[in-house]
Design an enzyme around this catalytic site. Structure first.
Site, PDB file in Angstrom:
ATOM      1  N   HIS A  19       0.836  -1.200   0.000  1.00  0.00           N
ATOM      2  CA  HIS A  19       0.000   0.000   0.000  1.00  0.00           C
ATOM      3  C   HIS A  19       0.874   1.253   0.000  1.00  0.00           C
ATOM      4  CE1 HIS A  19       0.663   0.717   4.297  1.00  0.00           C
ATOM      5  NE2 HIS A  19       0.235  -0.513   4.582  1.00  0.00           N
ATOM      6  N   HIS A  22       4.097   1.389   2.200  1.00  0.00           N
ATOM      7  CA  HIS A  22       5.265   0.672   1.672  1.00  0.00           C
ATOM      8  C   HIS A  22       5.864   1.462   0.498  1.00  0.00           C
ATOM      9  CE1 HIS A  22       2.484  -2.670   3.057  1.00  0.00           C
ATOM     10  NE2 HIS A  22       3.499  -2.752   3.896  1.00  0.00           N
ATOM     11  N   CYS A 127       1.867 -10.639  21.115  1.00  0.00           N
ATOM     12  CA  CYS A 127       1.004 -10.086  20.054  1.00  0.00           C
ATOM     13  C   CYS A 127       1.310 -10.862  18.781  1.00  0.00           C
ATOM     14  CB  CYS A 127       1.274  -8.595  19.838  1.00  0.00           C
ATOM     15  SG  CYS A 127       0.450  -7.976  18.352  1.00  0.00           S
ATOM     16  N   CYS A 130       2.472  -8.648  15.785  1.00  0.00           N
ATOM     17  CA  CYS A 130       3.880  -8.229  15.799  1.00  0.00           C
ATOM     18  C   CYS A 130       4.813  -9.429  15.913  1.00  0.00           C
ATOM     19  CB  CYS A 130       4.166  -7.315  16.982  1.00  0.00           C
ATOM     20  SG  CYS A 130       3.193  -5.830  17.013  1.00  0.00           S
ATOM     21  N   CYS A 144      -1.739  -3.895  22.303  1.00  0.00           N
ATOM     22  CA  CYS A 144      -0.574  -3.642  21.448  1.00  0.00           C
ATOM     23  C   CYS A 144      -0.751  -2.271  20.801  1.00  0.00           C
ATOM     24  CB  CYS A 144      -0.478  -4.731  20.377  1.00  0.00           C
ATOM     25  SG  CYS A 144       0.496  -4.215  18.955  1.00  0.00           S
ATOM     26  N   HIS A 147      -1.364  -2.727  16.807  1.00  0.00           N
ATOM     27  CA  HIS A 147      -2.529  -3.452  16.292  1.00  0.00           C
ATOM     28  C   HIS A 147      -3.814  -3.150  17.047  1.00  0.00           C
ATOM     29  CE1 HIS A 147       0.892  -5.624  14.575  1.00  0.00           C
ATOM     30  NE2 HIS A 147       0.080  -5.794  13.553  1.00  0.00           N
ATOM     31  N   LYS A 296      -2.942   5.250  11.676  1.00  0.00           N
ATOM     32  CA  LYS A 296      -1.909   4.798  10.742  1.00  0.00           C
ATOM     33  C   LYS A 296      -2.564   4.019   9.609  1.00  0.00           C
ATOM     34  CE  LYS A 296       1.978   1.637  10.427  1.00  0.00           C
ATOM     35  NZ  LYS A 296       2.492   0.391  10.937  1.00  0.00           N
ATOM     36  N   LYS A 299      -3.046  -2.407   6.785  1.00  0.00           N
ATOM     37  CA  LYS A 299      -3.998  -3.425   6.371  1.00  0.00           C
ATOM     38  C   LYS A 299      -4.909  -3.793   7.531  1.00  0.00           C
ATOM     39  CE  LYS A 299      -4.614  -8.132   5.222  1.00  0.00           C
ATOM     40  NZ  LYS A 299      -4.322  -9.403   5.857  1.00  0.00           N
TER      41      LYS A 299
HETATM   42  N1  MSP Z   1       8.885  -7.352   7.914  1.00  0.00           N
HETATM   43  C1  MSP Z   1       9.045  -6.258   8.797  1.00  0.00           C
HETATM   44  C2  MSP Z   1      10.322  -5.506   8.494  1.00  0.00           C
HETATM   45  C3  MSP Z   1      11.558  -6.331   8.581  1.00  0.00           C
HETATM   46  S1  MSP Z   1      12.971  -5.418   8.126  1.00  0.00           S
HETATM   47  C4  MSP Z   1      14.218  -6.381   8.524  1.00  0.00           C
HETATM   48  C5  MSP Z   1       7.861  -5.312   8.646  1.00  0.00           C
HETATM   49  N2  MSP Z   1       7.176  -5.386   7.515  1.00  0.00           N
HETATM   50  S2  MSP Z   1       5.908  -4.471   7.137  1.00  0.00           S
HETATM   51  O1  MSP Z   1       5.372  -5.017   5.929  1.00  0.00           O
HETATM   52  O2  MSP Z   1       5.022  -4.357   8.235  1.00  0.00           O
HETATM   53  O3  MSP Z   1       6.536  -3.102   6.787  1.00  0.00           O
HETATM   54  C6  MSP Z   1       6.668  -2.074   7.723  1.00  0.00           C
HETATM   55  C7  MSP Z   1       7.207  -0.878   6.978  1.00  0.00           C
HETATM   56  O4  MSP Z   1       6.324  -0.511   5.897  1.00  0.00           O
HETATM   57  C8  MSP Z   1       7.289   0.391   7.804  1.00  0.00           C
HETATM   58  O5  MSP Z   1       8.422   0.441   8.624  1.00  0.00           O
HETATM   59  C9  MSP Z   1       7.311   1.413   6.702  1.00  0.00           C
HETATM   60  O6  MSP Z   1       8.539   1.383   6.073  1.00  0.00           O
HETATM   61  C10 MSP Z   1       6.255   0.880   5.759  1.00  0.00           C
HETATM   62  N3  MSP Z   1       4.926   1.321   6.163  1.00  0.00           N
HETATM   63  C11 MSP Z   1       3.843   0.536   6.401  1.00  0.00           C
HETATM   64  N4  MSP Z   1       2.782   1.320   6.720  1.00  0.00           N
HETATM   65  C12 MSP Z   1       3.151   2.605   6.704  1.00  0.00           C
HETATM   66  C13 MSP Z   1       2.479   3.824   6.936  1.00  0.00           C
HETATM   67  N5  MSP Z   1       1.195   3.900   7.228  1.00  0.00           N
HETATM   68  N6  MSP Z   1       3.202   4.961   6.847  1.00  0.00           N
HETATM   69  C14 MSP Z   1       4.528   4.953   6.546  1.00  0.00           C
HETATM   70  N7  MSP Z   1       5.185   3.823   6.318  1.00  0.00           N
HETATM   71  C15 MSP Z   1       4.531   2.640   6.366  1.00  0.00           C
HETATM   72  O7  MSP Z   1       7.654  -4.517   9.547  1.00  0.00           O
END
Ligand code: MSP
Length: 642
Positions: A19, A22, A127, A130, A144, A147, A296, A299
């Site tokens: 999304h 990312h 959790c 997480c 958490c 979440h 935030k 998903k």
């Molecule tokens: N798999 C772990 C990361 C492991 S790194 C060794 C993880 N994955 S995640 O799919 O949840 O990705 C989290 C990351 O996605 C956040 O740190 C950020 O980079 C990005 N984001 C996800 N949602 C976001 C927002 N709403 N706003 C900004 N960045 C976001 O955690």
């Protein structure tokens, strides 16, 4: 060899489609990577997917498929999305890659052998979102914080990593390297966390509960905790332990993450590296959240914005620009589509797009489309310090890029764009074109404008690579040349004279809001408006009116028309346009000359007393006396009124 640079994104969980959140992190990494390609030849950009663990196992089960088939499917959604967003990653790692699995086992064995891992029973709040235990003080109202769900109590025998042993070392390292974690607020957050004794980290999960993971090299009944596995991607992707790539890039590693995963990156990871006898990364760059209505975007909260939808509606570069311009790296930002539309129309279509097409059109109109050469004897007085202004913009831009302050880097470019727009107004090339004796001056002015645009084309390259290439092509430069290399960008008067330019191009068409974000409360407020007013119109109706700042260059009476004046106004087009205004009863031509007013720029042309009027000047009045609408600060002609 130039200084190497290595940038990573988090590797994303494959339990959900990508999304906007990312996309933001990955575009930040892409921008910084492209910027480093401007200043260095040795760069590496890594992204990928995090594919093990309970979360993924559950998601696969919910889809009635195997974890393997599931991770293959979702990982490819990420891998296929990135080229569509012009992401220039050098490698895409998956934690299910055999090389990565080997590295995880190797590091675990090393740390186990040196006595940093022990076996013990533990009961705690877990959790599942997480995939980790939470201490009571980390929970918010027993939930958490990410979440917003209550964790479950779990009692299990597991392996633990002695993080506490390295706590003081980490505190000292952070204090000795003040930009190790940046911006500062996140460094402070980690330091404040480290004021309490660190719990040891549970780094295993029993296979009886989760079997989708990397088997511990020293106990086949356990798999590795997903974070211990995932963080090691940053070195396994470089070919750790003994590859040239690892030796070149690991010493300069920089990570980008959002604040949600600050703790694993700011605490677990440096301690894992220290325990493994490896140097730690150079910087952890942490950004805030894209929120939707204060929550935030995620998903689990079901409020995600799809990056491809926005790209398809508004264009890729406009989308990338908006993300980089609207969020202050480090702080949260609220996603708002209306703000996106406004940015596109004001900054891109108006400021940059108009300037570019206007200058190219003038070169075609006055120089047969050929880049003019310049007479150096008159160059200085006509350049009005443009070269220094460009140098200043480049320096501010570089400083901001080094600090990951993308919005500031873009502001520096837009200041230069505004200087160029002013330069057009002040030098008035259409006036120079009227007089044969000012040919040399006209050439200098147009050359300077083209040169300024060349610098801008290069500076926008990291954020808007397609637009940079388009501008480059329309400036007659060879797209195969690395036009964005910083030493070329800085060399003023680099644009060769005598080359033929392709016809003008629209860089950014103006866009309209596809869907308004007016909340029901705002709609109710509108109902309280005075009923004597004209009937309500929609925001789309209003958006069809193109209101602009105009400068009245000249005003003159019209024969036999007592109430009318003929105005020559500059709204940033190649030549001033004519507007007939019924204002002669309130102002003399002299009173209006030089004044900044607001006009309706897209009103259908009409002939009034034999004069074709293109637009309407706004004035407030009661039918007898009219007062023009002016601005309390000077703005470039053509600025949009919203
Ligand atoms: N798999 C772990 C990361 C492991 S790194 C060794 C993880 N994955 S995640 O799919 O949840 O990705 C989290 C990351 O996605 C956040 O740190 C950020 O980079 C990005 N984001 C996800 N949602 C976001 C927002 N709403 N706003 C900004 N960045 C976001 O955690």
């Amino acid at each position: 060899m130039t200084t190497p640079f290595y940038i990573t994104t988090p590797i994303y969980y494959v339990n959900a489609r990508p999304h906007l959140g990312h996309a933001y992190t990955t575009i930040c990494a892409d921008v910084i990577h492209r910027y480093h390609c401007m200043i260095s030849d040795t760069n590496f950009f890594l992204t990928g997917t995090d594919e093990h663990g309970d979360k993924i196992m559950r998601a696969a089960k919910a889809e009635n498929t195997t974890p393997r088939a599931y991770v293959d499917k979702i990982s490819s959604l990420f891998r296929e999305l990135w080229p569509q967003l012009n992401i220039s990653n050098d490698h895409f790692i998956r934690t299910t890659d055999p090389d990565h699995i080997e590295v995880v086992k190797m590091v675990l064995q090393k740390i186990y052998d040196q006595g940093d891992i022990y076996f013990s029973e533990y009961e705690g709040k877990y959790c599942f979102g997480c995939e980790r235990f939470y201490t009571e003080r980390e929970l918010v109202d027993g939930k958490c914080p990410d979440h917003e769900t209550e964790p479950e109590t779990i009692k299990e025998s597991n392996y633990f990593f002695k993080m506490s042993r390295y706590q003081q070392w980490l505190i000292d390292h952070i204090k000795e390297h003040p930009t190790f974690i940046r911006p500062e607020r996140y460094k402070n957050e980690i330091l404040s966390f480290l004021r309490e004794p660190l719990d040891d980290l549970c780094i295993s999960r029993p296979k009886s509960r989760i079997n989708w993971g990397i088997t511990l090299p020293f106990d086949k009944d356990y798999v590795t905790y997903v974070w211990f596995d995932a963080l090691l991607n940053y070195i396994s992707a470089l070919g750790y332990p003994d590859s040239e790539k690892f030796n070149t890039f690991w010493p300069v590693a920089q990570h980008i993450t959002a604040k949600d995963i600050l703790k694993p990156h700011g605490i677990f990871w440096p301690i894992m590296l220290k325990a493994a006898g490896l140097p730690v990364y150079k910087h952890l760059n942490v950004h805030g959240y894209w929120n939707v209505d204060k929550s935030k975007m995620s998903k689990s909260l079901g409020n995600v914005v799809e990056p491809l939808q926005l790209k398809n509606v508004y264009g890729l570069d406009a989308f990338r620009f908006f993300l980089m311009r609207d969020m202050v790296f480090g702080l949260d930002s609220s996603f708002n589509e209306q703000a996106l539309v406004q940015r596109i129309n004001a900054d891109l279509a108006n400021d940059l797009g108009n300037l570019f097409s206007r200058v190219i059109t003038m070169v075609h109109k006055y120089c047969k489309g050929i880049v003019p050469s310049i007479d150096t004897s008159i160059e200085k007085e006509l350049s009005l310090g443009l070269k220094d202004k460009a140098a200043e913009a480049i320096s501010k831009y570089q400083q901001a890029m080094g600090d990951f302050a993308f919005h500031k880097a873009l502001t520096a470019i837009w200041n230069l764009i505004s200087q160029l727009n002013k330069y057009v107004d002040v030098t008035a090339p259409w006036v120079l074109a009227k007089n044969k004796s000012s040919r040399g001056q006209l050439d200098v002015v147009l050359y300077n404008l083209l040169e300024g645009l060349r610098v801008i084309a290069a500076l926008i390259y990291p954020v808007m690579p397609d637009t940079a290439a388009k501008m480059h092509k329309h400036l007659g430069l060879d797209p195969r040349e690395p036009f964005y290399k910083m030493h070329t960008v800085k060399a003023w008067k680099n644009l060769p004279s005598g080359i033929a330019l392709p016809k003008t191009v629209t860089l950014f068409p103006r866009v309209q809001m596809k869907e308004t974000n007016t909340s029901p409360a705002e709609k109710d407020e509108n109902k309280t408006l005075n009923p004597a007013l004209k009937p309500e119109i929609s925001i789309e109706d209003f958006a069809r009116i193109d209101l602009r700042v105009a400068k009245i260059i000249k005003a003159e009476a019209i024969a036999r028309a007592k109430k009318l004046l003929k105005l020559h106004v500059d709204i940033g087009e190649v030549e001033p346009r004519i507007i007939v205004a019924g204002i002669a009863g309130s102002y003399t031509p002299e009173q209006l000359t030089g004044r900044q007013v607001i006009i309706v720029a897209n009103l259908k042309s009409a002939k009034l007393m034999g004069v074709l009027s293109k637009g309407m000047m706004l004035a407030a009045g009661n039918g007898e006396k009219s007062v023009t609408l002016t601005l309390d600060e000077t703005l470039p002609p053509g600025t949009q009124v919203r």
